[in-house]
Scaffold this motif. Structure first.
Motif, PDB file in Angstrom:
ATOM      1  N   ALA A   1      13.226  32.969   1.250  1.00  0.00           N
ATOM      2  CA  ALA A   1      12.112  32.022   1.263  1.00  0.00           C
ATOM      3  C   ALA A   1      12.310  31.011   2.375  1.00  0.00           C
TER       4      ALA A   1
ATOM      5  N   LEU B   1      15.656  28.073  -6.715  1.00  0.00           N
ATOM      6  CA  LEU B   1      15.496  29.378  -6.069  1.00  0.00           C
ATOM      7  C   LEU B   1      16.846  30.041  -5.815  1.00  0.00           C
TER       8      LEU B   1
ATOM      9  N   TRP C   1      17.548  33.754  -4.670  1.00  0.00           N
ATOM     10  CA  TRP C   1      16.852  33.721  -3.387  1.00  0.00           C
ATOM     11  C   TRP C   1      17.745  33.155  -2.295  1.00  0.00           C
TER      12      TRP C   1
ATOM     13  N   VAL D   1       8.787  35.134   1.548  1.00  0.00           N
ATOM     14  CA  VAL D   1       7.730  34.237   1.093  1.00  0.00           C
ATOM     15  C   VAL D   1       7.855  32.927   1.855  1.00  0.00           C
TER      16      VAL D   1
ATOM     17  N   VAL E   1       6.795  28.935   1.894  1.00  0.00           N
ATOM     18  CA  VAL E   1       6.384  27.874   0.974  1.00  0.00           C
ATOM     19  C   VAL E   1       6.120  26.601   1.778  1.00  0.00           C
TER      20      VAL E   1
ATOM     21  N   LEU F   1       2.907  30.389  -0.398  1.00  0.00           N
ATOM     22  CA  LEU F   1       2.746  29.504  -1.542  1.00  0.00           C
ATOM     23  C   LEU F   1       2.600  28.074  -1.044  1.00  0.00           C
TER      24      LEU F   1
ATOM     25  N   GLU G   1       8.098  22.365  -8.069  1.00  0.00           N
ATOM     26  CA  GLU G   1       9.477  22.241  -7.585  1.00  0.00           C
ATOM     27  C   GLU G   1      10.198  21.023  -8.143  1.00  0.00           C
TER      28      GLU G   1
ATOM     29  N   LEU H   1       8.653  27.131 -10.585  1.00  0.00           N
ATOM     30  CA  LEU H   1       8.707  27.626  -9.208  1.00  0.00           C
ATOM     31  C   LEU H   1       9.334  29.017  -9.135  1.00  0.00           C
TER      32      LEU H   1
ATOM     33  N   MET I   1       7.391  32.347  -7.685  1.00  0.00           N
ATOM     34  CA  MET I   1       7.843  33.033  -6.474  1.00  0.00           C
ATOM     35  C   MET I   1       8.071  34.519  -6.738  1.00  0.00           C
TER      36      MET I   1
END
Length: 233
Positions: free
Chosen positions: A4, A34, A39, A63, A65, A112, A207, A216, A220
């Motif tokens: 991310a 995350l 992540w 992804v 964000v 996102l 978040e 979050l 995700m």
């Protein structure tokens, strides 16, 4: 391991250290949740790095964000400043984050938006904003207020507990391809999704350290899964 790219405004605000501390806590909540969910996270300050660096980080991520922060310069959506109380804009960050959003949209990659990030997604797609609304943040003490929303379609966090808002601006005309998927009791748009692209956005703070692991991280994972399904459909 999914990756991310989290794009916020800046790492330093000498003129507003308390606000910097607040945003650092929110960004830290995102990073911690995350990483705990498996992540690889890359946090980037839009106003403090070259655009090419930001675009490269976004293009390498699974992804992208766009995180929260100050109001967007209304010139970005063809308006003038109509707020009752002026606060500084971060024009360089606006321009950089809008460029990252448009690049991500053009490549049809997962995106996102959170709070300001949702507003930027809307503006990038041709939408506009209400510049000042009441009732969605506290003016004393903890700036976050728990909001109740009506979901118009299934959402991975529709039963995830308190939805914490802290905003005084909101979406007005929706950007091209966006549908409202959740509204507050006063009608304020609190979440949107794109009809055909993997673009989701929320006005509340997924978040927040009190919420990130429950909100979050599941969003995700669901967005990444949905984007994969869309690519193979």
């Amino acid at each position: 391991m999914p990756s991310a790219a989290l794009v916020h405004i800046r790492d330093s605000r000498p003129h507003a250290p308390q606000y910097q501390d607040l945003l650092d806590a929110l960004n830290g909540g995102a990073v911690t949740a995350l990483r705990a969910a498996g992540w690889d996270v890359d946090l980037r300050p839009a106003a403090e790095q070259p655009l090419d660096t930001l675009l490269d980080a976004a293009r390498r991520a699974d992804v992208v964000v766009i995180l929260g922060g100050e109001d967007i310069d209304p010139r970005a959506y063809g308006s003038t400043d109509q707020r009752p109380h002026e606060t500084p804009y971060h024009v360089a960050a606006d321009e950089a984050q809008l460029a990252v959003i448009r690049d991500t949209v053009a490549a049809r990659r997962p995106l996102l938006g959170i709070c300001r990030g949702m507003q930027l997604v809307n503006v990038a797609l041709g939408g506009t904003l209400h510049q000042d609304i009441p009732g969605h943040r506290s003016s004393t003490g903890d700036p976050f207020v728990a909001t109740t929303v009506r979901f118009d379609r299934p959402d991975p966090i529709s039963a995830a507990g308190d939805l914490l808002c802290s905003h005084h601006q909101s979406l007005d005309r929706l950007g091209e391809g966006l549908d409202a998927t959740a509204r507050a009791v006063d009608g304020t748009v609190e979440a949107v999704r794109h009809r055909s692209l993997p673009i989701w956005a929320y006005q509340w703070h997924l978040e927040h350290p009190r919420s990130a692991s429950r909100q979050l991280a599941p969003v995700m994972a669901a967005l990444l899964a949905a984007s994969g399904a869309a690519r193979t459909a």
